[in-house]
Write an enzyme that holds these catalytic residues in place. Sequence first.
Site, short mmCIF file in Angstrom:
data_model
loop_
_atom_site.label_atom_id
_atom_site.label_comp_id
_atom_site.label_asym_id
_atom_site.label_seq_id
_atom_site.Cartn_x
_atom_site.Cartn_y
_atom_site.Cartn_z
N CYS A 108 0.70 -0.81 -0.13
CA CYS A 108 0.17 0.27 0.18
C CYS A 108 0.69 1.82 0.16
O CYS A 108 1.32 1.66 -1.23
CB CYS A 108 -0.68 -0.51 1.29
SG CYS A 108 -2.77 0.60 0.64
N HIS A 128 -3.26 -4.86 0.10
CA HIS A 128 -2.44 -5.17 1.21
C HIS A 128 -2.68 -7.32 1.68
O HIS A 128 -4.24 -7.54 2.13
CB HIS A 128 -3.13 -5.25 2.88
CG HIS A 128 -3.33 -3.56 3.47
ND1 HIS A 128 -2.56 -2.94 3.45
CD2 HIS A 128 -3.71 -2.62 2.31
CE1 HIS A 128 -2.32 -2.38 3.40
NE2 HIS A 128 -3.34 -0.99 2.87
N GLU A 182 -1.49 -8.92 3.35
CA GLU A 182 -1.23 -9.24 4.47
C GLU A 182 -2.58 -9.94 5.45
O GLU A 182 -2.99 -10.94 6.26
CB GLU A 182 -0.73 -8.43 5.16
CG GLU A 182 -0.80 -7.13 6.32
CD GLU A 182 -1.30 -6.27 4.91
OE1 GLU A 182 -0.68 -6.47 3.49
OE2 GLU A 182 -0.75 -4.52 6.01
N1 GLN Z 1 -2.17 6.36 3.14
C1 GLN Z 1 -2.23 5.59 1.74
C2 GLN Z 1 -3.36 5.90 1.02
O1 GLN Z 1 -4.38 6.41 2.11
C3 GLN Z 1 -1.53 4.74 2.32
C4 GLN Z 1 -3.53 3.55 3.13
C5 GLN Z 1 -2.67 2.83 3.58
O2 GLN Z 1 -0.62 2.38 3.30
N2 GLN Z 1 -3.17 1.53 3.94
O3 GLN Z 1 -3.84 5.61 0.40
#
Ligand code: GLN
Length: 544
Positions: free
Chosen positions: A391, A520, A522
């Site tokens: 992300c 993600h 994970e």
């Molecule tokens: N802050 C980033 C976004 O909002 C990444 C979010 C995250 O890593 N879950 O896109």
Amino acid sequence: MNEKKSRRKYIFIAGGVMSGVGKGVASASLGAILKARGLSVTAVKIDPYINVDAGTMNPVEHGEVFVTVDGDETDQDIGNYERFLDEDIFKINYMTTGRVYLSVIERERALGYHGKTVEVVPHVPQEVIARIEKAAEYHDADVTVIEIGGTVGEYQNILFLEAVRMMQLDCPANVLIGLVSYLPIPGNLGEMKTKPTQYAVRTLNGTGLQPDFIIARASLPLDEPRKKKIAVNCSMDARDIVSAPDVDSIYRVPRNFENEGIADRIIEKLGLKTKKVDLQHWDDLLNRIDHPDGEVRIGIVSKYTSSGNFSLSDAYLSVIESVRHAAWHLKLKPEIIWLDAEALEKSDEPLRVHDIQALIIPGGFGKRGTEGKINAITFAREKNVPFLGLCLGMQLAMVEYARNVMNLRGAHTTEIEKEAENPVISLMNEQGERMKNKDYGGTMRLGHFPCEIAKWSKAEEAYGKNKVMERHRHRYEGNPKYYEDFEQAGLRLCGMSPDRTLVEMIELPNHPFFVGSQFHPEYQSRPFRPHPLFVGLLKAGMQK
Ligand code: GLN
């Protein structure tokens, strides 16, 4: 409960003495050993706070925010349920005080109570019961394990205990209550004390409930004399007091519970007919954990570290578990090296000293530590260290590439640099309006979405397929204006949304393993089904 519902059984897990002693793992483990008897099992988590979900909470304070397939932002315990039960858990399985009150109030506004006075009791517990039964129904569960957050005796969870009382009154044969308690061993005495547990049971009695079993958490195993002592003082059978000592891996807990015979007691009490228990897969897992063929050193760049090791690991729980699952699958012992993002802003020295074999930049929000993460990415890219960016980790890998390879001056994500000269990562279309209206809660791009993977890519090799569903939690996204430039400069946008508007994955073709995902992975890794991207990362790490 009507006839159809009445075959469903409910096991409530409450906390005694203190929180933070592993109620979530205990609930998940109980579910696992019941599932290992052929029963269909689901789990529900109740959090007593006013927040409607965990999405707006600081991970240092609350631990990781877990995301379900259907896009709920929940407490990390839901992640443990998914990992231990190897089942998807949905929004309906999670409730908070805020969520419960919100639906009661919305129903009242919609005349759903037909002019009645809406009262805290019974209407709030009724809503709680309705939600629990709906979750059981949705999963067609024989057994639903419901974990009540907090400890007995605090004001916050009293209405949930009242819901248990009402359910038990309605159908006593279908409802059991377990208390996860803690038995301290004061240093000056060197003796395990049962008294706090006895008081906790009395407090529970005060809410009209008597535990059917107690899970006795302690640093050491509980001996027979103490089991008997608790039993006599709390009007219980000593066989229903489960010894649950500290363990080096949470994945030992199901086996330990099984050895204590608690599942047999539970199915007897609930009058369930089951198959013979089969814990072979759990025993195989423990065997792999205990007898690795080698070790792998993985660096994780972190920033949610400010209250010490405890919250550090909590904030990145699913990432850690994913690393473990992949390592065990490869018969390796994982050694995780925490690298402080802010320290990496000054120098890449920490990366050099540890000679890490693989690097992970996990998700995150906000400015702090981002330049350190970018430095770490440069290091991994230039030194051929296998890299996985999750992300924000992927977004920063694109920023790094834009700055250092494509020479795009002032390349950044607009999350951090609103007026960036080259905004290679920017707010997704519908998000701008939401931000203006301060509409923050539950409004990110949440839950699972499809990703199409390019042929002949490292991602395809890792997954062994070209279409995957993965879970998301973000507002920012690759800026389409730069897609072609990236591809031309050699960064492959190897995963895209089916309509090809959103970048889902990136990779570097001429690198042992340099992969980033907007999603993600994970959240979907399970002990018996490690996630392909983590397996791919560690495999590449072993070749280094
Ligand atoms: N802050 C980033 C976004 O909002 C990444 C979010 C995250 O890593 N879950 O896109």
